[in-house]
Design an enzyme around this catalytic site. Structure first.
Site, short mmCIF file in Angstrom:
data_model
loop_
_atom_site.label_atom_id
_atom_site.label_comp_id
_atom_site.label_asym_id
_atom_site.label_seq_id
_atom_site.Cartn_x
_atom_site.Cartn_y
_atom_site.Cartn_z
CG ASP A 82 -4.52 10.25 -2.86
OD1 ASP A 82 -4.82 9.49 -2.18
OD2 ASP A 82 -5.37 11.41 -3.03
CD GLU B 173 -24.93 0.63 -0.29
OE1 GLU B 173 -25.03 1.89 0.33
OE2 GLU B 173 -25.25 -0.45 -0.01
#
Length: 1214
Positions: free
Chosen positions: A396, A500
């Site tokens: 992963d 962000e």
């Protein structure tokens, strides 16, 4: 039909859809839905013994030894006592049962801990505290902040505005950034009014239980209306409620039917390739045993017919038995005597070896993570040697390779880069833990966790350089982040994407603080002054636009558009006056990308009032258009996002876990292929691939498979294959069929010239995994050095692993940290869970666990390789010593009339495997190592022989059998010839049976001990003690057994007084022992000498280097940091899905409007719009030169900077 019949019928048919009614247990019970209790254990108090014994006797070896035990209690057949089999069999069964019981008790404890958690359930109009296992489908439950979600719930209401809740899904997908869910307005009005909630009788019709974490479909019928339900209104079990005081939810799925448990998959019994090979070899040995017994039975038949009649006077046949019946009994007698070709002690020893090597993993301090206090853990003891044969690693990304933490690393502003640390000569220095950080103490609102090392940037901010202020103003305004400030000055940001959040946090620390927002305004603190901008429009990000923009009006009334996005997208929309600045910024972007950083370009433009009003009117018309709405909006976005002025670029580091690039590099050198299976978008996964050395610029090519149809995907796969291997055959080549019981034939590996990578997205992978195309995909992927699969579901992860398992003759390992990785962890041969802050679901389903990905190289290259090497040495030696032991019986049969008489003493037969040879071989199997761990890391190619099964295979077994046959001939015939006509010093014969037995078994023990010494590469004091102690034990037992004392105690059991003393006191006996021992090992020594001389293996070469060093190898050279440039870019650093733009501007904002507050930064400075540089960084110049000279030949963009006005400044008319 009876209720029982209905229940059985329902169980037989799969559930197609689910129907339930809130607050109506009687109605919901009629459907027999599962309760919320979970059960992962296998046994209970009553079923443990019968079920465990049934499972153990399914092993061929255990059933075989049980059959031998039955034979041994038949007097006519057995010449050995029953205890020679029952003691080791009972030991094996007891050890295995104890291990299984311990594992199951731990599972029971885990189940009880979860099932007995408390939650508030609405029952009969009142909230009651109930256990999780008592919660049922249709119940309404109340959750509070930081509580785990009890079951899969439909969110009804919450404490937050507009019924929003924040959840952390680390247990499910390993991501630690918070996600938002929102209830329907119709149910949100229920609030926390218990009476209203108790009267809620909505009916839900939804999908049946499944394992799709990212999708939900259903409808709610309530108050005569139907409402659509999707994944945004569902809280899944395994999530954690965050930053939300309370919420109420309706239970849709409970216990084993929840998506979390559905993703856990079915636990399968995992066996190593050595185990599978052993099963085949044991069957072959059984066949060989039957052959030997048949030969000896026929020999007995012939002997009875020819010579047996002459002995009937001394040995009369009982009940008139003839030769045929005698040979039949002889067959079974030799089955008992020769059973040591597969001794049960083999399985006892294997269990101890695996247990010991598991403890080494648990005790390894180099795999202990002190920060989280997490040691490595071997959760199973049966797969250690498989760790030394791994060929494919499936990993992963989020939480496994990365920390899911983004940091603002560097930036380029108006042609100048910031973020590098320079020395006094202007040379770049490598940043480390001891590098001095910027002091942000001048800013009370700074995030104390943020670190930056380039003092020049904060100095530029304090000197009010216009471009720098505009840069950070853009970062402060152009985003969809939500701010929360529960205490004055303590800000926390909730971002859909950590990218962000990192950008807004960076602007915050440099004095441009995003404080709060409403649907039509953004409140910020700019260099100590509170300012509020009107938010007129958000042009949100999506995967097609690859950019986002905001249109704001400053307090002075100035209209501006701020835009950030992928540099290729922004560059297409720049004003032509930015040409030279764009060239310089491109160089900086190339440098950032070469360091594996995620980049964004920033631009802005000032808007004309009349133009914007016309655009705003057309935007409103397009947003409500019934047809072609998206196309019309996109056209308007293109119109206004043009002629932008470039400000610069940001570089964000998606922080990898410590040591990930080095680990991947080491594993690649060990010829281990690494595939990354992630749910992230393609650009993000590709960027991480370059950052962690999985992909590299030096690769010949990286193929991107993105077809939307089966034909497109097939064509792209074939084109990639043709590029890697021109002229390759259309059909794949298969390896010869094996006897390992594989149902599908394995696809052969194909060699290619060069290194290649493959990137494939989720919808293309769905076509590639189709039965008609899966072999094409596997064949192409296996030609590549690295493979990245993006946007994959948990089910697709498991399918990819299963595909490789099915068609490749290789061992696979899957590693992950979230519930979405559980399915592939269970499918792979070895499952590894990353433990720590990202949850425990993967750990609970794994075979091994630790805290950091970097520990994988030690697990494989050290523990795995040593475990496999030790197990193979053990098996080769064990078969050698036991075959040699048994074959001597075979040769002796030709000299004892095939009477099934044993050549050794009965006690020696019993103790040979349990005492005399047990500890030395265990010592070798627990402590032996060819080279130490440092040499293993320096030479990763030492791992390759394990992948190729070179240490133990059918050929190695056949060589072992031949060596044993030769040794048994030496051990029988040389002692036989030595004593046949020999006499003792007193003139008496030496050739009695008991003396011959003592001589033969002594020769055997010395020969196998010398062979063990040849096998051993690493001698320790423990090994020496075991070897010498076992030999001493043999002599002590032997002399005691033939002593006068035991004869006086039990004359019938010990009638041969002084045999050992009389035999071993003769010089010719010791000469015979020495001669047989030398002749047994001479071929081995000769073979190994010639092999090392003519065809040395990599082990031989490294061991020779280690011996030459005569000490630990020198430390690894420090890796010099090479600055690279690259034209490849991460593209953009946005969220994986569309942002919060619609939510922000719709009026459904996440937080209540912030109350007006005084500024947290004091007014100080040379002008009203700035303040004096304060703190340690004030006026600092690391090179002593002018810091802010603009790049030569770069046109300076004209920026009209905002002037700060007083708080009482009148806002311009709207």
């Amino acid at each position: 039909m009876s209720s029982f019949g209905l229940h059985c019928a329902r169980k037989k048919e799969p559930e197609l859809e689910r129907k339930l009614r809130a607050n109506d247990r009687q109605y919901n019970l009629s459907f027999k839905y599962a309760t919320n209790a979970i059960k992962t254990s296998k046994y209970n108090f009553f079923t443990f013994l019968p079920l465990n014994l049934f499972e153990q006797f399914q092993r061929i070896a255990n059933a075989y030894f049980l059959f031998l035990l039955v034979l041994q209690v038949i007097p006519e057949i057995s010449s050995l006592s029953w205890f020679t089999t029952v003691v080791p069999l009972a030991l094996v069964l007891s050890v295995t049962a104890a291990k299984d019981a311990t594992d199951d008790i731990n599972r029971h404890r885990s189940d009880n801990h979860v099932n007995n958690r408390k939650v508030q359930v609405l029952i009969d109009g009142k909230l009651r505290s109930e256990k999780w296992m008592d919660v049922q489908v249709g119940d309404i439950i109340k959750l509070e902040n930081n509580q785990f979600v009890t079951a899969d719930l439909l969110l009804l209401s919450s404490s937050e505005p507009l019924n929003l809740v924040y959840i952390e899904t680390a247990e499910l997908d390993g991501e630690t950034n918070l996600k938002v869910r929102q209830a329907l307005p119709a149910t949100g009005d229920l609030g926390d009014d218990v009476s209203k909630l108790a009267g809620f009788n909505g009916e839900v019709l939804c999908e049946a239980p499944n394992n799709r974490l990212d999708r939900f479909a259903g409808t709610l019928a309530y108050a005569g209306q139907k409402y659509a339900l999707d994944n945004e209104k569902i809280l899944l079990r395994g999530c954690t409620l965050r930053n939300t005081e309370w919420c109420f939810g309706l239970v849709l799925f409970g216990g084993p039917e929840t998506k979390l448990m559905q993703n856990c998959g079915k636990s399968t019994f995992k066996r190593t390739s050595v185990d599978r090979l052993m099963n085949v070899l044991v069957l072959c040995i059984f066949g060989f045993l039957a052959l030997m017994c048949s030969i000896l039975a026929m020999g007995n038949y012939c002997w009875e017919l020819g010579e047996g009649s002459a002995f009937t006077l001394f040995l009369p046949r009982q009940n008139g038995h003839r030769a045929a019946f005698s040979s039949f009994l002889t067959f079974w007698s030799y089955v008992i005597i020769l059973n040591t070709v597969v001794p049960i002690s083999l399985y006892v020893s294997v269990e101890f070896i695996r247990l010991g090597n598991s403890f080494y993993i648990d005790w390894d301090r180099d795999m202990y993570h002190s920060r989280s206090d997490t040691p490595a853990q071997a959760r199973t003891t049966t797969l250690n040697e498989e760790l030394g044969q791994i060929k494919y690693v499936f990993s992963d990304k989020t939480g496994t390779l990365t920390q899911n933490i983004m940091t603002f690393n560097k930036c380029s502003i108006n042609g100048k880069t910031y973020g590098d640390v320079l020395d006094r000569t202007g040379q770049r220095l490598e940043v480390n833990a001891h590098t001095e950080t910027v002091d942000f103490s001048f800013n009370p609102l700074a995030d104390p966790r943020f670190t930056f090392h380039d003092h020049a940037l904060v100095e530029a901010v304090k000197l009010e350089i216009p471009e720098v202020h505009a840069f950070f103003r853009l970062l402060t305004l152009c985003h969809t982040v939500m701010a929360e400030e529960k205490k004055e000055g303590q800000l926390s940001y909730q971002a859909q994407s950590p990218d962000e959040g990192a950008l807004v946090t960076a602007a915050r620390n440099f004095g441009f603080v995003f404080r709060s927002r409403t649907p039509d305004s953004v409140s910020v603190v700019e260099m100590g002054r509170q300012r509020t901008y009107r938010l007129l429009a958000i042009l949100d990000f999506n995967n097609v636009r690859k950019r986002m923009s905001v249109i704001v009006r400053s307090p002075e009334g100035k209209l501006s558009l701020y835009c950030k996005g992928a540099d290729t997208i922004i560059y297409e929309r720049l004003h032509r006056s930015c040409g030279k600045l764009m060239d310089v910024t491109t160089e900086h972007l190339n440098e950032f990308a070469g360091e594996g950083l995620r980049t964004l370009a920033l631009a802005y433009k000032d808007l004309d009032e009349d133009f914007f009003l016309g655009w705003q009117r057309r935007h409103h018309e397009a947003s409500v258009a019934p047809h072609h709405r998206e196309a019309k909006l996109e056209q308007l976005y293109e119109e206004i996002e043009s002629d932008l002025l470039l400000l610069g670029a940001t570089a964000i580091e998606d922080k990898l876990q410590d040591g990930v690039p080095q680990t991947i590099e080491q594993l690649s050198k060990a010829d281990i292929k690494i595939w990354v299976l992630t749910g992230d978008k393609q650009e993000t996964a590709e960027n991480i691939g370059y950052s962690c050395n999985l992909l590299s610029e030096e690769m010949n090519d990286v193929f991107v498979i993105g077809g939307n149809s089966p034909e497109d995907v097939r064509r792209e796969l074939r084109n990639a294959r043709e590029c890697m291997k021109p002229g390759a055959a259309e059909d794949c080549a298969f390896l010869p069929a094996t006897t390992l019981g594989k149902s599908a034939r394995a696809i052969a590996d194909e060699a290619v010239n060069g290194d290649f990578g493959l990137v494939i997205n989720g919808h293309s992978l769905a076509h590639a995994l189709d039965g008609s195309m899966e072999r094409d995909f596997l064949r192409t992927a296996c030609m590549c050095k690295a493979v990245i699969c993006c946007r994959v579901t948990p089910l697709q992860k498991a399918q990819v692993v299963q595909l490789v398992k099915t068609y490749k003759r290789a061992v696979t390992l899957a590693i992950g940290d979230g519930a979405n990785d559980v399915s592939m962890i269970k499918v792979a041969h070895i499952g590894v869970g990353i433990s720590g802050q990202e949850g425990t679901q993967a750990v609970l389903s794994s075979d091994y666990s630790f805290a950091q990905f970097r520990f994988l190289q030690r697990l494989l290259l050290v523990h795995g390789r040593w475990s496999y090497l030790r197990m193979c040495k053990f098996l080769r030696y064990f078969f050698y010593k036991n075959f040699t032991f048994t074959f001597v019986h075979f040769w002796y049969a030709f000299f004892c009339g095939f009477s099934a008489q044993t050549v050794y003493d009965e006690l020696f037969i019993t103790l040979y495997n349990l005492v005399y040879t047990a500890l030395p071989v265990l010592g070798m199997s627990l402590f032996d190592q060819d080279v130490n761990d440092a040499w293993s890391f320096q030479h990763p190619r030492l791992y390759v022989p394990g992948q190729l099964n070179l240490y133990f295979s059918k050929m190695a077994f056949f060589k072992c059998a031949l060596h044993s046959c030769y040794s048994s001939l030496v051990l029988f015939f040389i002692p036989y010839a030595a004593v046949a006509q020999a006499a003792r010093a007193d003139g008496r014969d030496l050739a009695d049976h008991q003396s011959f037995a003592v001589l033969t078994q002594t020769c055997l023990l010395f020969a196998v001990t010398l062979q063990l010494g040849l096998e051993m590469s690493y001698w320790t004091a423990v090994n020496g003690l075991f070897v010498v102690g076992s030999l001493l034990m043999y002599f002590v037992v032997t002399f005691t057994m033939y002593s006068n004392g035991l004869f006086l105690v039990l004359p019938s059991a010990f009638p041969f007084i002084g045999t050992a003393r009389n035999t071993l006191s003769q010089p010719n006996v010791w000469l015979t022992i020495g001669l047989t021992s030398i002749l047994c090992i001479l071929p081995v020594v000769t073979y190994r000498f010639l092999l090392i001389l003519l065809r040395p293996t990599i082990n031989d070469k490294v061991m020779f280097k280690a011996r030459q060093a005569k000490a630990s190898p020198p430390p690894l050279p420090r890796r010099t940091r090479i600055r690279r440039t690259s034209s490849r870019r991460s593209g953009y650093a946005f969220s994986h899905a569309q942002g919060y733009g619609d939510l922000v501007t719709s009026g459904r904002f996440l937080r209540r409007p912030a109350q007006p507050r005084p500024s947290a930064l004091a007014h100080a400075g040379r002008a009203a719009s700035a303040f004096s540089p304060l703190g340690r960084s004030a006026g600092y110049s690391p090179t002593g030169r002018a810091q802010y000279v603009k790049a030569r030949e770069v046109e300076v963009t004209s920026l009209q900077m905002y002037r700060t006005v007083g708080d009482d400044a009148r806002e311009p008319p709207r």
